[in-house]
Structure formats: C-alpha cells, structure tokens
Write an enzyme that holds these catalytic residues in place. Structure first.
Site, short mmCIF file in Angstrom:
data_model
loop_
_atom_site.label_atom_id
_atom_site.label_comp_id
_atom_site.label_asym_id
_atom_site.label_seq_id
_atom_site.Cartn_x
_atom_site.Cartn_y
_atom_site.Cartn_z
N PRO A 9 62.51 -13.76 -11.47
CA PRO A 9 61.34 -14.64 -11.44
C PRO A 9 60.25 -14.27 -12.44
O PRO A 9 59.98 -13.09 -12.67
CB PRO A 9 60.83 -14.50 -10.00
CG PRO A 9 61.43 -13.24 -9.49
CD PRO A 9 62.74 -13.10 -10.19
N ASN A 10 59.67 -15.31 -12.99
CA ASN A 10 58.52 -15.22 -13.90
C ASN A 10 58.85 -14.71 -15.30
O ASN A 10 57.98 -14.70 -16.17
CB ASN A 10 57.37 -14.38 -13.28
CG ASN A 10 56.91 -14.97 -11.98
OD1 ASN A 10 56.55 -16.14 -11.92
ND2 ASN A 10 56.93 -14.19 -10.91
N ARG A 17 52.44 -15.01 -19.39
CA ARG A 17 52.04 -14.11 -18.31
C ARG A 17 51.54 -12.77 -18.88
O ARG A 17 52.10 -12.25 -19.85
CB ARG A 17 53.20 -13.86 -17.33
CG ARG A 17 54.31 -13.00 -17.93
CD ARG A 17 55.50 -12.81 -17.00
NE ARG A 17 55.17 -12.08 -15.79
CZ ARG A 17 56.08 -11.35 -15.11
NH1 ARG A 17 57.34 -11.28 -15.50
NH2 ARG A 17 55.73 -10.71 -14.01
N TYR A 22 53.35 -7.65 -20.99
CA TYR A 22 54.66 -8.18 -21.38
C TYR A 22 54.73 -8.68 -22.82
O TYR A 22 55.80 -9.07 -23.28
CB TYR A 22 55.08 -9.29 -20.41
CG TYR A 22 55.21 -8.81 -18.98
CD1 TYR A 22 56.27 -7.98 -18.62
CD2 TYR A 22 54.26 -9.14 -18.01
CE1 TYR A 22 56.39 -7.51 -17.32
CE2 TYR A 22 54.38 -8.67 -16.70
CZ TYR A 22 55.44 -7.86 -16.37
OH TYR A 22 55.57 -7.39 -15.09
N ASN A 73 67.61 -7.83 -15.11
CA ASN A 73 66.20 -7.54 -14.87
C ASN A 73 65.81 -8.43 -13.70
O ASN A 73 65.49 -9.61 -13.88
CB ASN A 73 65.35 -7.87 -16.10
CG ASN A 73 63.89 -7.55 -15.87
OD1 ASN A 73 63.48 -7.26 -14.74
ND2 ASN A 73 63.08 -7.62 -16.92
N ALA A 76 60.41 -9.16 -10.03
CA ALA A 76 59.79 -8.74 -8.77
C ALA A 76 60.81 -8.48 -7.66
O ALA A 76 60.57 -7.65 -6.77
CB ALA A 76 58.77 -9.79 -8.32
N HIS A 79 62.07 -4.92 -6.40
CA HIS A 79 61.38 -4.06 -5.45
C HIS A 79 61.49 -4.55 -4.00
O HIS A 79 60.92 -3.95 -3.10
CB HIS A 79 59.90 -3.95 -5.85
CG HIS A 79 59.69 -3.80 -7.32
ND1 HIS A 79 60.18 -2.70 -8.02
CD2 HIS A 79 59.11 -4.60 -8.25
CE1 HIS A 79 59.88 -2.85 -9.32
NE2 HIS A 79 59.23 -4.00 -9.47
N ASP A 86 73.13 -5.82 -2.57
CA ASP A 86 74.43 -6.03 -1.92
C ASP A 86 75.38 -6.85 -2.79
O ASP A 86 76.58 -6.59 -2.83
CB ASP A 86 74.24 -6.70 -0.56
CG ASP A 86 73.69 -5.74 0.49
OD1 ASP A 86 73.63 -4.53 0.23
OD2 ASP A 86 73.32 -6.22 1.59
N GLU A 97 70.42 -1.87 -15.33
CA GLU A 97 69.09 -2.39 -14.97
C GLU A 97 68.16 -2.31 -16.18
O GLU A 97 68.15 -1.30 -16.88
CB GLU A 97 68.54 -1.50 -13.84
CG GLU A 97 67.12 -1.81 -13.42
CD GLU A 97 66.59 -0.84 -12.35
OE1 GLU A 97 67.13 0.30 -12.24
OE2 GLU A 97 65.66 -1.23 -11.63
N HIS A 99 64.02 -3.17 -17.41
CA HIS A 99 62.64 -3.63 -17.18
C HIS A 99 61.89 -3.53 -18.49
O HIS A 99 61.98 -2.51 -19.18
CB HIS A 99 61.93 -2.78 -16.11
CG HIS A 99 62.58 -2.91 -14.78
ND1 HIS A 99 62.49 -4.06 -14.03
CD2 HIS A 99 63.39 -2.07 -14.10
CE1 HIS A 99 63.21 -3.90 -12.93
NE2 HIS A 99 63.76 -2.71 -12.95
N ARG A 106 53.62 2.19 -13.04
CA ARG A 106 52.81 1.08 -12.54
C ARG A 106 52.51 1.27 -11.03
O ARG A 106 52.53 2.39 -10.55
CB ARG A 106 53.50 -0.25 -12.87
CG ARG A 106 53.55 -0.49 -14.39
CD ARG A 106 54.18 -1.82 -14.76
NE ARG A 106 53.40 -2.95 -14.22
CZ ARG A 106 53.83 -4.21 -14.23
NH1 ARG A 106 55.02 -4.50 -14.75
NH2 ARG A 106 53.07 -5.17 -13.73
N ARG A 110 56.00 -0.83 -7.01
CA ARG A 110 57.07 -1.02 -8.01
C ARG A 110 57.95 0.23 -8.15
O ARG A 110 58.82 0.29 -9.01
CB ARG A 110 56.47 -1.37 -9.38
CG ARG A 110 55.78 -2.72 -9.41
CD ARG A 110 55.32 -3.10 -10.81
NE ARG A 110 54.18 -3.98 -10.74
CZ ARG A 110 54.24 -5.31 -10.63
NH1 ARG A 110 55.41 -5.92 -10.59
NH2 ARG A 110 53.15 -6.04 -10.55
C1 DQA Z 1 59.59 -6.33 -14.61
C2 DQA Z 1 58.78 -5.36 -13.74
C3 DQA Z 1 58.61 -5.93 -12.35
O1 DQA Z 1 57.89 -5.02 -11.53
C4 DQA Z 1 57.84 -7.24 -12.42
O2 DQA Z 1 57.75 -7.81 -11.13
C5 DQA Z 1 58.42 -8.21 -13.38
C6 DQA Z 1 58.98 -7.72 -14.64
C7 DQA Z 1 59.68 -5.84 -16.08
O3 DQA Z 1 60.53 -6.34 -16.79
O4 DQA Z 1 58.89 -4.99 -16.49
O5 DQA Z 1 58.35 -9.42 -13.18
O6 DQA Z 1 60.90 -6.39 -14.11
#
Ligand code: DQA
Length: 142
Positions: A9-10, A17, A22, A73, A76, A79, A86, A97, A99, A106, A110
């Site tokens: 998400p996002n 954002r 970012y 990635n 959110a 966390h 699963d 993974e 990020h 942070r 997180r």
């Molecule tokens: C994120 C870090 C997460 O804590 C956050 O909620 C994101 C982006 C990152 O790529 O740094 O949306 O995954």
C-alpha cells in the site's frame, strides 16, 4: 528465471507521499527501474502493486509453482500482516524483503517485520537500488 515483484500500500503514491523520506521519483519510475534491471540480468519481472492485504495474499499464492522468486516490499503491511507471512511460507518460493527507507531507524512500530520472517534476504534503506540488489540476489541464489 521469472521474478514476481510485490509492492504494498501507498507505494503507488511515490513521488507524492512524504518526499523527504521516499524521494521525488514516482511509481512509474520504480517500475521502469525494475524492468531495466531485469533486462540487464536477463530475467523476467512481473510487477504487482496493491493497497489491499488480501489481494497481496492472492498474488503470493499465485506465485506457487509459477515463479522462481518473490521480491516484496509489503509497505505498511510489513509490520502488521501475519497473512502475508503465512502466504510466503505456504508457497515456498525464495523471497527477498525490500524497504526503500531504513525502517530500523524509524518509529518503534516499524521495528517488527512479519513478512521478513519468511524472507531469505533483506535490502533495507537502499532506495530503488534495494530492488536491484534483491533481484541480483535472486539471480545468484534462487
Ligand atoms: C516502506 C516502509 C514501511 O514502514 C512503510 O509503511 C511504507 C514503505 C519502505 O519501503 O520504506 O509504506 O516499506
């Protein structure tokens, strides 16, 4: 080699954002970066983004016996989501993974990564480059 790149998400709001965290490059730029890297490595990258936890679970399940590696990635949901953890465990596909930001420096909420518990490699705080490093890792290890 076929890789599934999953973005949570996002991440579709990159470039809009929290630019101080970012950066100013948008989601299309991230996808272009990933496809360029795939070309360089000689792998196929299928990119999936969703703001919905269940859709991400479905995408991971869809990777079962179909892709060689998952670069994820979960944003959110990293966390909070035991369902994504699963799903990664269920499909038994090598997973890395990513990020963009250094989540270890942070907020306290997180500091836990559920999805990360099912990942064999972690690329954190490297911006777009983290996806590239994860794809390289897949090419060498998956
Ligand atoms: C994120 C870090 C997460 O804590 C956050 O909620 C994101 C982006 C990152 O790529 O740094 O949306 O995954």
């Amino acid at each position: 080699m076929k890789l599934l790149i999953v973005n949570g998400p996002n991440l579709n709001m990159l470039g809009i954002r929290e630019k101080h965290l970012y950066g100013t490059r948008d989601y299309a730029a991230l996808c272009a970066y990933i496809q360029q890297k795939a070309k360089e490595l000689g792998v196929e990258a299928e990119i999936f983004q969703s703001n919905h936890e269940g859709a991400i679970v479905d995408a991971i399940q869809g990777a079962y016996q179909r892709v060689d590696g998952i670069v994820i990635n979960p944003a959110a949901y990293t966390h909070t989501s035991v369902a994504i953890l699963d799903a990664l465990k269920a499909v038994q596909v090598p997973a890395a993974e990513v990020h963009l930001t250094d989540v270890t420096r942070r907020e306290p909420f997180r500091q836990i990564s559920y999805a990360g518990m099912a990942c064999q490699a972690h690329f954190i705080g490297l911006g777009f480059e983290g996806y590239g490093k994860a794809m390289e890792w897949m090419k060498e290890n998956a």
